[in-house]
Design an enzyme around this catalytic site. Structure first.
Site: not given
Ligand code: C5P
Length: 229
Positions: A32-34, A98
């Site tokens: 995943g990402n932030r 994102a």
């Protein structure tokens, strides 16, 4: 001041993508990402306030759906790709998500176990579709295509590169090094780039920035220079 419901966005169909994507490795793990989704949700909310018909394709985030917005929840880049393309045609596409650039080649059917004596594990990743570039090149291209850029260095260089490479009309680049701005923050600072100009917005709360961004979008739609007026 223009009444929100009689402005240039009233009645237009606006598709916004927001949040991260999660790329599954096995039934319990993912990449995943932030991204918090806050900026994209703020843009969707601001467009709905102006009377646009807004579809929000949301990655996995725990945010309430803004009033008047139709939300489509997705998890992976592949699902986001499918949902965004299914939402076309539209007048404006704003890609604030994102999106993972790479995803595991295959999702393991069971939880991956660590192996005795195996100190490293190699995951094979494959490219995901570039949703923004595809929308911009689509036969049903929206009148205006807006991308985001989250860079840690050479922000203008990469943002202008994206304008050209992805054939988008505006790129909203997160300005790095501004205290309190970025992924999880409620505030942000953006510089909007277009062919022949730029405009710095913020630092400001994401709701305010979203409205300013839509002002730039509106001016571009009506043929005005986005930076003036
Ligand atoms: O090239 P980069 O990933 O930095 O570009 C960011 C912009 O491209 C964002 O607007 C993002 O939503 C979009 N993007 C996309 N599909 C991808 C990767 C990025 O739509 N696979």
């Amino acid at each position: 001041m223009t009444d929100a419901r009689t402005g240039v966005l009233a009645g237009l169909k606006v598709v916004v993508s927001a949040g991260p994507t999660f790329e599954d490795i096995d039934p319990v793990r993912f990449i995943g990402n932030r991204s918090s989704g806050k900026m994209g949700f703020a843009v969707a909310a601001a467009a709905a306030e102006r009377g646009a018909d807004v579809q929000l394709v949301a990655g996995p985030v725990a945010l309430p759906t803004p009033p008047g917005v139709q939300r489509i929840d997705v998890r992976s880049a592949a699902q986001m790709h499918e949902a965004v393309l299914a939402a076309l045609p539209c007048d404006i596409y704003i890609g604030a998500a994102a999106v993972a650039d790479y995803t595991p080649r295959e999702v393991a059917p069971g939880k991956l176990k660590k192996q005795v004596g195996q100190d490293t594990l190699t995951l094979e990743l494959v490219r995901t579709p570039d949703i923004l570039a595809e929308v911009a090149a689509h036969a049903a291209r929206p009148r205006l295509v807006v991308g985001f850029a989250a860079e840690t260095d050479r922000v203008e260089h990469y943002a202008r590169g994206k304008l050209a490479a992805k054939r988008v009309d505006l790129i909203a680049a997160n300005r790095v090094g501004v205290p309190g701005s970025g992924f999880e923050s409620d505030d942000n600072a953006l510089t909007i780039y277009w062919d022949g100009g730029e405009r710095a917005l913020g630092p400001a709360p994401k709701g305010e920035l979203a409205r300013d961004l839509l002002d730039v979008v509106g001016r571009r739609l009506t043929g005005g220079a986005p930076g003036h007026g």
